[in-house]
Design a protein around this motif. Structure first.
Motif, PDB file in Angstrom:
ATOM      1  N   LEU A 206       0.904  -1.163  -0.087  1.00  0.00           N
ATOM      2  CA  LEU A 206      -0.029  -0.157  -0.074  1.00  0.00           C
ATOM      3  C   LEU A 206       0.956   1.246   0.193  1.00  0.00           C
ATOM      4  CD1 LEU A 206      -2.821   1.222   0.313  1.00  0.00           C
ATOM      5  CD2 LEU A 206      -2.675   1.192   2.702  1.00  0.00           C
ATOM      6  N   LEU A 207       0.795   2.079  -1.016  1.00  0.00           N
ATOM      7  CA  LEU A 207       1.453   3.409  -1.551  1.00  0.00           C
ATOM      8  C   LEU A 207       0.770   4.631  -1.001  1.00  0.00           C
ATOM      9  CD1 LEU A 207       3.623   1.978  -4.282  1.00  0.00           C
ATOM     10  CD2 LEU A 207       4.549   1.982  -1.922  1.00  0.00           C
ATOM     11  N   ASP A 208       1.332   5.568  -0.326  1.00  0.00           N
ATOM     12  CA  ASP A 208       0.734   6.936  -0.436  1.00  0.00           C
ATOM     13  C   ASP A 208       1.825   7.987  -0.256  1.00  0.00           C
ATOM     14  OD1 ASP A 208      -1.149   9.010   0.002  1.00  0.00           O
ATOM     15  OD2 ASP A 208      -2.622   7.602   0.788  1.00  0.00           O
ATOM     16  N   LEU A 209       1.625   9.095  -1.234  1.00  0.00           N
ATOM     17  CA  LEU A 209       2.430  10.220  -1.115  1.00  0.00           C
ATOM     18  C   LEU A 209       2.268  10.791   0.168  1.00  0.00           C
ATOM     19  CD1 LEU A 209       1.730  11.633  -4.895  1.00  0.00           C
ATOM     20  CD2 LEU A 209       3.872  10.520  -3.918  1.00  0.00           C
ATOM     21  N   ALA A 210       1.024  10.847   0.960  1.00  0.00           N
ATOM     22  CA  ALA A 210       0.836  11.543   2.095  1.00  0.00           C
ATOM     23  C   ALA A 210       1.530  11.172   3.007  1.00  0.00           C
ATOM     24  CB  ALA A 210      -0.621  11.514   2.347  1.00  0.00           C
TER      25      ALA A 210
ATOM     26  N   GLU B 154       3.677   1.855   2.917  1.00  0.00           N
ATOM     27  CA  GLU B 154       4.751   3.031   2.548  1.00  0.00           C
ATOM     28  C   GLU B 154       3.913   4.358   2.490  1.00  0.00           C
ATOM     29  OE1 GLU B 154       7.589   2.315   2.935  1.00  0.00           O
ATOM     30  OE2 GLU B 154       7.944  -0.045   2.738  1.00  0.00           O
ATOM     31  N   THR B 155       4.311   5.278   3.428  1.00  0.00           N
ATOM     32  CA  THR B 155       3.583   6.556   3.134  1.00  0.00           C
ATOM     33  C   THR B 155       4.981   7.568   3.195  1.00  0.00           C
ATOM     34  OG1 THR B 155       3.725   6.563   5.594  1.00  0.00           O
ATOM     35  CG2 THR B 155       1.467   6.125   4.693  1.00  0.00           C
ATOM     36  N   GLY B 156       4.192   8.741   2.799  1.00  0.00           N
ATOM     37  CA  GLY B 156       5.158   9.733   2.289  1.00  0.00           C
ATOM     38  C   GLY B 156       6.323   9.233   1.276  1.00  0.00           C
ATOM     39  N   ILE B 157       5.720   8.711   0.585  1.00  0.00           N
ATOM     40  CA  ILE B 157       6.788   8.300  -0.869  1.00  0.00           C
ATOM     41  C   ILE B 157       6.899   9.472  -1.733  1.00  0.00           C
ATOM     42  CG2 ILE B 157       6.051   6.023  -0.728  1.00  0.00           C
ATOM     43  CD1 ILE B 157       4.536   6.540  -3.371  1.00  0.00           C
ATOM     44  N   ALA B 158       8.227   9.516  -2.553  1.00  0.00           N
ATOM     45  CA  ALA B 158       8.472  10.889  -3.360  1.00  0.00           C
ATOM     46  C   ALA B 158       7.570  10.537  -4.585  1.00  0.00           C
ATOM     47  CB  ALA B 158       9.889  10.791  -3.478  1.00  0.00           C
ATOM     48  N   GLY B 159       7.211   9.251  -5.086  1.00  0.00           N
ATOM     49  CA  GLY B 159       6.469   9.499  -6.497  1.00  0.00           C
ATOM     50  C   GLY B 159       6.250   7.863  -6.793  1.00  0.00           C
TER      51      GLY B 159
END
Length: 459
Positions: free
Chosen positions: A196-200, A227-232
């Motif tokens: 589960l990925l999120d930019l937030a 994984e949160t706060g990813i760069a893109g």
């Protein structure tokens, strides 16, 4: 001027059907334009199918723990085609119960099939046929979007989940909002490896911080990679054997995960691009049409209800907005629909829900706002059900008299919060709530525990 309809409603989802029924009940000549199926995304490919999948996931988890209660069963396995058939049969049953066609016929509502686009402020073209109305209510809903990255065509959108040919062994979900969180927990329960990925910086950003943290911890404990706060997200490529390679970045570098499916659950822009808003002089802001307290756009006789106005992406809000817009269109603008008491949540593992102000929002208004938190593990029913992980959190005014918000994580969290929301809507103070006799043993009994704790601390 003689119009074709008193009120023309574009879109027949929850907001549109509620608006059509209310306007017809008030005696208006009503037309409804729908390009696809009555009931909209929610019933046909959104909330209802997702809830059936969540029920499936819950059953799967319970079967796997049945031996803890002395029940011997074989190791379960998921039959994806049967899961899909069950979802569709349930959707059919919901549609039969709603019986939209009969409702439309009974109330004398004219149903127009096709795409609608403004040609002037009172006229729309429906597949080339001009239709005019004194008032227009736009209930066009929203749509999932693909991220503008190379290989986005290899991903599926949430409404396309049931089109997957098989249950994925590994799946990546992009977006940690309500939809993404639910899909992540569903597929994990069914045996998929989930990323589960999120930019937030956190998932479930609209929820109380403690709720977001507890759900994240619950996901990770159960094996979901969050994984949160990813760069893109950089790209998706497809191997010859059909496997997908998802490339994404965070502060530690670039990562590549090989999965069977990628779901894009980030963003839900309104379906307004084809409406010809400029022909009517209607102002849109980014991906929605802003409205005033009476749900009017900048063109006073054009109302917007549901996802299209961007204020709330929830069915429970859309229904009330549809009814409000209809009353204001027929009777004149007099009714508002505040959303400060809008319970919402997710059927995840663990469940979560909330209503009213978060702790952060309450303390931004009053630094002395109080908080009471009762763990699920202090209440009998969660212990009986082996579901002690969770809590109920009440956010109170500084005098501990009024409930400003309530937030829960754990089994039946949505039902618990629904009960608190009813108390808040009735203006029940904390002392009165503390005297309510809740049935025993139930999950809602935690509400009484929290209220009594608040009273004790205020003495």
């Amino acid at each position: 001027m003689e119009y074709t309809f008193d009120v023309l409603i574009v879109g027949a989802g929850p907001a549109g059907m509620a608006a059509a029924v209310r306007a017809a009940e008030l005696g208006a000549r009503v037309g409804v334009v729908e390009r696809a199926k009555l009931g909209g995304t929610c019933v046909n490919s959104g909330c209802v199918p997702t809830r059936v999948l969540a029920k499936t996931a819950r059953l799967y988890r319970e079967v796997r723990t049945a031996y803890d209660y002395g029940i011997v069963v074989a190791e379960p396995s998921a039959d994806w085609p049967q899961i899909v058939r069950r979802v569709q049969s349930t959707v059919d049953r919901v549609l039969a119960a709603k019986n939209y066609d009969a409702v439309v016929e009974r109330l004398g509502i004219d149903l127009l099939t096709g795409e609608a686009s403004f040609t002037d402020q009172h006229t729309l073209s429906v597949d080339g046929r001009p239709v005019s109305a004194g008032s227009v209510i736009l209930c066009v809903g929203g749509s999932a979007r693909r991220l503008p990255i190379p290989g986005a065509e290899h991903a599926v959108l949430p409404p396309e989940i049931l089109d997957l040919p098989d249950l994925p062994r590994a799946i990546a979900v992009i977006g940690g909002g309500h939809t993404g969180a639910q899909l992540a927990t569903i597929f994990h329960a069914l045996g998929s490896r989930v990323l589960l990925l999120d930019l937030a910086p956190r998932i479930l950003t609209t929820e109380d911080v403690d709720v977001s943290a507890a759900v994240t911890d619950g996901f990770r404990t159960r094996g979901v990679q969050v994984e949160t706060g990813i760069a893109g997200i950089d790209q998706i490529t497809k191997d010859d054997d059909g496997a997908l390679r998802l490339q994404w970045r965070n502060e530690s570098g670039t990562h590549e995960d090989v999965v069977d499916a990628v779901v894009m659950a980030a963003g839900w822009p309104a379906n307004i691009d084809s409406l010809g808003l400029e022909a009517a002089g209607i102002t849109a802001l980014r991906t929605a049409i802003p409205v005033d307290d009476y749900l009017r756009s900048n063109v006073p006789h054009v109302f917007v209800a549901g996802d299209a106005n961007g204020s709330s992406m929830l069915v429970q809000a859309a229904v009330f907005e549809g009814e409000t817009a209809a009353e204001n269109a027929v009777l004149g603008s007099h009714r508002t629909t505040p959303h400060h008491l809008l319970p919402a949540g997710g059927f995840t593992d663990p469940d979560y829900a909330g209503v009213g102000l978060t702790e952060e929002a309450a303390r931004a208004r009053d630094s002395e706002a109080a908080v009471v938190l009762v763990p699920y593990g202090e209440v009998e029913r969660p212990i009986i059900d082996d579901r002690e992980q969770g809590f109920l959190k009440l956010v109170l005014d500084r005098h501990r008299e009024l409930i400003l918000g309530a937030h829960a994580v754990g089994e039946n969290a949505v039902e618990v919060i629904q009960a608190v929301a009813a108390a808040m809507a009735a203006g029940t103070d904390v002392a009165t709530l503390a005297r309510v006799k809740f049935a025993y043993p139930t999950y809602t009994a935690i509400i009484g525990e929290a209220a009594r704790a608040a009273v004790r601390r205020g003495q």
